[in-house]
Design a protein around this motif. Structure first.
Motif, PDB file in Angstrom:
ATOM      1  N   SER A 207       0.817  -1.219   0.000  1.00 39.83           N
ATOM      2  CA  SER A 207       0.000   0.000   0.000  1.00 39.83           C
ATOM      3  C   SER A 207       0.850   1.268   0.000  1.00 39.83           C
ATOM      4  O   SER A 207       0.411   2.310  -0.502  1.00 39.83           O
ATOM      5  CB  SER A 207      -0.930   0.012   1.219  1.00 39.83           C
ATOM      6  N   ARG A 208       2.056   1.164   0.530  1.00 39.17           N
ATOM      7  CA  ARG A 208       2.879   2.376   0.683  1.00 39.17           C
ATOM      8  C   ARG A 208       3.170   3.096  -0.628  1.00 39.17           C
ATOM      9  O   ARG A 208       3.050   4.326  -0.703  1.00 39.17           O
ATOM     10  CB  ARG A 208       4.175   2.035   1.412  1.00 39.17           C
ATOM     11  N   PRO A 209       3.572   2.380  -1.698  1.00 37.55           N
ATOM     12  CA  PRO A 209       3.817   3.094  -2.956  1.00 37.55           C
ATOM     13  C   PRO A 209       2.574   3.813  -3.480  1.00 37.55           C
ATOM     14  O   PRO A 209       2.682   4.875  -4.094  1.00 37.55           O
ATOM     15  CB  PRO A 209       4.257   1.977  -3.910  1.00 37.55           C
ATOM     16  N   LEU A 210       1.397   3.251  -3.223  1.00 39.42           N
ATOM     17  CA  LEU A 210       0.165   3.880  -3.668  1.00 39.42           C
ATOM     18  C   LEU A 210      -0.119   5.150  -2.882  1.00 39.42           C
ATOM     19  O   LEU A 210      -0.624   6.136  -3.427  1.00 39.42           O
ATOM     20  CB  LEU A 210      -1.003   2.903  -3.537  1.00 39.42           C
ATOM     21  N   VAL A 211       0.219   5.121  -1.603  1.00 36.55           N
ATOM     22  CA  VAL A 211       0.048   6.324  -0.782  1.00 36.55           C
ATOM     23  C   VAL A 211       1.057   7.383  -1.195  1.00 36.55           C
ATOM     24  O   VAL A 211       0.720   8.566  -1.368  1.00 36.55           O
ATOM     25  CB  VAL A 211       0.204   5.979   0.717  1.00 36.55           C
ATOM     26  N   THR A 212       2.308   6.965  -1.388  1.00 45.20           N
ATOM     27  CA  THR A 212       3.368   7.901  -1.777  1.00 45.20           C
ATOM     28  C   THR A 212       3.062   8.564  -3.114  1.00 45.20           C
ATOM     29  O   THR A 212       3.311   9.764  -3.292  1.00 45.20           O
ATOM     30  CB  THR A 212       4.719   7.163  -1.871  1.00 45.20           C
TER      31      THR A 212
END
Length: 351
Positions: A207-212
């Motif tokens: 999920s982190r790359p999508l948030v970034t």
């Protein structure tokens, strides 16, 4: 495809003790000849070589007194097929849901004398917020209640599926109130980024790359809903031979050492995530801190975690039959785990 880990420098001093514990008998360590033993171990890389790279970097599998062959699989389904076919002896890191679904959906019911594989090691994720529910930042969706009637995507019969079923249950919302779009992660991620679905359930690390990138925001995680495990499993035939059982015990010791090394070398773990997992530095650092797991003894709590999965999946129509999840466990290596403790308190990562 089978791959061999290259020779590493650290000597394996725990082999003899681990072997004696595993056998549960009076045999002396020097009486157990492991030199003629070969074990083929499945490992799930999911398209990344980070898992193998971590084992290599840890030095935990240096100079084994037996021969190891590593079979790389892109996911649990392929690993389970190899176990069922007898193509591998052991599997490391089998995902949380695979054993109960394999047992519940088997054509022939499992029995104590007729099981294709058994869980012999439970690697507990010490950071419990392992799964995220992610939505589009501008969609006005703040809670799971706001997703009623909207599309939510994840792969069927996975820990992500299990998480969403529990989250819906906790919110008092039947699963049929959501438009569940069941597809593999790669397809689900593409559908989410393309705004074909309203929500995506995936690992925190995914999920982190999508948030970034600004494509998503996390509105809920699995923290507090359930404990997650990765399973070390074996074919029963592997455990019936004393020398192979002793070698298996030593593999478990080394896996625990590898996990302990990871917890003590987060900078190196983050570097490996960057290089082999192609993660951004800030994501790799957080993922390294949240990747801490440790093997724990197989006890009533561990078995209950799998039983709950089996019951939830049956109610959700994913599992064909109700099962006794305890049938899928073998606790003969608990003494090995107790004698070789892993990490206890995970470092705290901040989003």
């Amino acid at each position: 495809m089978k791959t061999r880990l290259p020779p590493l420098a650290q000597a394996a001093l725990a082999a003899g003790m681990a072997a004696m514990i595993a056998l549960g008998g009076p045999a002396r360590a020097e009486e157990i000849d492991l030199s003629k033993v070969t074990l083929t171990i499945g490992i799930q890389s999911s398209g990344s070589s980070a898992t193998v790279a971590l084992l290599e970097a840890s030095g935990a599998f240096a100079d084994t007194p037996y021969t190891l062959e590593w079979a790389n699989f892109d996911g649990a389904n392929a690993a389970v097929e190899a176990l069922n076919a007898g193509a591998i002896d052991l599997d490391v890191g089998l995902n949380f849901s695979a054993p109960v679904l394999n047992q519940a959906n088997a054509n022939t019911p499992w029995t104590a004398t007729d099981r294709p594989f058994v869980i012999i090691g439970a690697a507990k994720q010490l950071n419990r917020a392992g799964i995220a529910l992610i939505v589009h930042p501008d969609a006005g969706i703040e809670t799971i209640d706001d997703l009623v009637g909207k599309s939510v995507s994840f792969a069927k019969g996975t820990a992500n599926h299990y998480f969403f079923a529990l989250a819906a249950e906790a919110a008092g919302i039947p699963l049929e109130k959501f438009n569940l779009v069941l597809m593999p992660l790669s397809e689900a991620r593409a559908a989410f980024v393309g705004k074909s679905v309203d929500a995506l359930v995936t690992a925190i690390s995914n999920s982190r790359p999508l948030v970034t990138s600004g494509d998503g925001k996390v509105i809920a995680t699995s923290e507090g809903l359930f404990d997650s495990y990765a399973w070390f499993v074996a074919r029963p035939e592997t455990l019936e031979d004393p020398a192979r059982a002793a070698a298996t015990a030593d593999v478990l010791v080394r896996l625990q050492k590898s996990l302990l090394w990871e917890s003590q070398n987060l900078d190196e773990v983050a570097r490996i995530f960057e290089e082999t997992g192609r993660q951004k530095p800030e994501d790799a650092r957080l993922n390294a801190a949240e990747n801490i797991t440790a093997y724990v003894p197989i006890d009533a709590e561990v078995i209950a975690a799998n039983q709950r999965q089996a019951d939830v999946f049956h109610d959700a129509g994913v599992a064909k039959t109700k099962i006794d999840a305890a049938l899928g466990f073998d606790d003969r290596f608990n003494a090995v785990v107790l004698a070789n403790p892993g990490p206890t308190v995970p470092p705290k990562a901040t989003n």
